[in-house]
Design a protein around this motif. Structure first.
Motif, PDB file in Angstrom:
ATOM      1  N   GLN A  55       0.843  -1.196   0.000  1.00 31.77           N
ATOM      2  CA  GLN A  55       0.000   0.000   0.000  1.00 31.77           C
ATOM      3  C   GLN A  55       0.880   1.248   0.000  1.00 31.77           C
ATOM      4  O   GLN A  55       1.696   1.420   0.898  1.00 31.77           O
ATOM      5  CB  GLN A  55      -0.930   0.016   1.213  1.00 31.77           C
ATOM      6  CG  GLN A  55      -1.945  -1.086   1.205  1.00 31.77           C
ATOM      7  CD  GLN A  55      -2.900  -0.984   2.390  1.00 31.77           C
ATOM      8  OE1 GLN A  55      -3.141   0.087   2.921  1.00 31.77           O
ATOM      9  NE2 GLN A  55      -3.442  -2.124   2.797  1.00 31.77           N
ATOM     10  N   LYS A  56       0.704   2.082  -0.999  1.00 25.88           N
ATOM     11  CA  LYS A  56       1.553   3.267  -1.134  1.00 25.88           C
ATOM     12  C   LYS A  56       1.475   4.193   0.073  1.00 25.88           C
ATOM     13  O   LYS A  56       2.466   4.783   0.467  1.00 25.88           O
ATOM     14  CB  LYS A  56       1.179   4.053  -2.384  1.00 25.88           C
ATOM     15  CG  LYS A  56       1.643   3.430  -3.668  1.00 25.88           C
ATOM     16  CD  LYS A  56       1.345   4.331  -4.838  1.00 25.88           C
ATOM     17  CE  LYS A  56       1.914   3.768  -6.112  1.00 25.88           C
ATOM     18  NZ  LYS A  56       1.729   4.671  -7.244  1.00 25.88           N
ATOM     19  N   ASP A  57       0.297   4.361   0.635  1.00 22.40           N
ATOM     20  CA  ASP A  57       0.118   5.305   1.728  1.00 22.40           C
ATOM     21  C   ASP A  57       0.176   4.647   3.104  1.00 22.40           C
ATOM     22  O   ASP A  57      -0.221   5.248   4.104  1.00 22.40           O
ATOM     23  CB  ASP A  57      -1.202   6.054   1.563  1.00 22.40           C
ATOM     24  CG  ASP A  57      -2.405   5.119   1.546  1.00 22.40           C
ATOM     25  OD1 ASP A  57      -2.225   3.889   1.421  1.00 22.40           O
ATOM     26  OD2 ASP A  57      -3.536   5.625   1.672  1.00 22.40           O
ATOM     27  N   ALA A  58       0.695   3.437   3.184  1.00 26.39           N
ATOM     28  CA  ALA A  58       0.723   2.695   4.441  1.00 26.39           C
ATOM     29  C   ALA A  58       1.494   3.432   5.535  1.00 26.39           C
ATOM     30  O   ALA A  58       1.025   3.515   6.668  1.00 26.39           O
ATOM     31  CB  ALA A  58       1.321   1.306   4.224  1.00 26.39           C
ATOM     32  N   ALA A  59       2.652   3.973   5.220  1.00 29.07           N
ATOM     33  CA  ALA A  59       3.464   4.650   6.239  1.00 29.07           C
ATOM     34  C   ALA A  59       2.723   5.856   6.804  1.00 29.07           C
ATOM     35  O   ALA A  59       2.733   6.076   8.023  1.00 29.07           O
ATOM     36  CB  ALA A  59       4.818   5.055   5.668  1.00 29.07           C
ATOM     37  N   ASP A  60       2.066   6.618   5.941  1.00 27.45           N
ATOM     38  CA  ASP A  60       1.317   7.782   6.413  1.00 27.45           C
ATOM     39  C   ASP A  60       0.119   7.362   7.267  1.00 27.45           C
ATOM     40  O   ASP A  60      -0.168   7.979   8.291  1.00 27.45           O
ATOM     41  CB  ASP A  60       0.848   8.639   5.235  1.00 27.45           C
ATOM     42  CG  ASP A  60       2.000   9.335   4.531  1.00 27.45           C
ATOM     43  OD1 ASP A  60       3.043   9.581   5.175  1.00 27.45           O
ATOM     44  OD2 ASP A  60       1.857   9.636   3.338  1.00 27.45           O
ATOM     45  N   LYS A  61      -0.604   6.308   6.838  1.00 23.93           N
ATOM     46  CA  LYS A  61      -1.738   5.798   7.609  1.00 23.93           C
ATOM     47  C   LYS A  61      -1.283   5.355   8.998  1.00 23.93           C
ATOM     48  O   LYS A  61      -1.915   5.682  10.003  1.00 23.93           O
ATOM     49  CB  LYS A  61      -2.375   4.600   6.910  1.00 23.93           C
ATOM     50  CG  LYS A  61      -3.276   4.920   5.772  1.00 23.93           C
ATOM     51  CD  LYS A  61      -3.878   3.608   5.252  1.00 23.93           C
ATOM     52  CE  LYS A  61      -4.713   3.798   4.026  1.00 23.93           C
ATOM     53  NZ  LYS A  61      -5.228   2.512   3.515  1.00 23.93           N
TER      54      LYS A  61
END
Length: 101
Positions: A55-61
């Motif tokens: 998931q591209k936005d995993a770190a931000d989530k």
């Protein structure tokens, strides 16, 4: 003896970033509810990494959840907010969690 010291120093340098981030997780009380490879109160970091893999936005989530808390993703026990964790620390912790395989 000299060779043993070189091997030991190499091992410390290679493990440094992993230990540093686990040390941050310990310092911020994350390890009270989470472990790298087994479920405690919350899921194991390896489970989290597997769930968010690709998931591209995993770190931000994850960084947002670390700071603000969350509920419903891993069961009925909510994760409380962590006001002692700033944004930079949350991003570092999230990136580290995602490397756990």
């Amino acid at each position: 003896m000299k060779r043993a010291l070189i091997v030991l120093a190499s091992a410390v340098v290679m493990a440094g970033p992993v230990l540093a981030d686990q040390a941050l997780a310990t310092a911020k009380n994350c390890m009270t509810c989470h472990a790298v490879d087994k479920k405690l109160v919350g899921p194991a970091y390896k489970e989290v990494a597997a769930k968010y893999a690709g998931q591209k936005d995993a770190a931000d989530k994850l960084a947002a959840k670390i700071m603000k808390g969350g509920s419903g993703v891993w069961g009925p026990v909510p994760m409380p907010a962590n006001p002692q964790v700033n944004e930079a620390e949350a991003k570092k912790l999230a990136a580290w969690v995602l490397t756990q395989k």
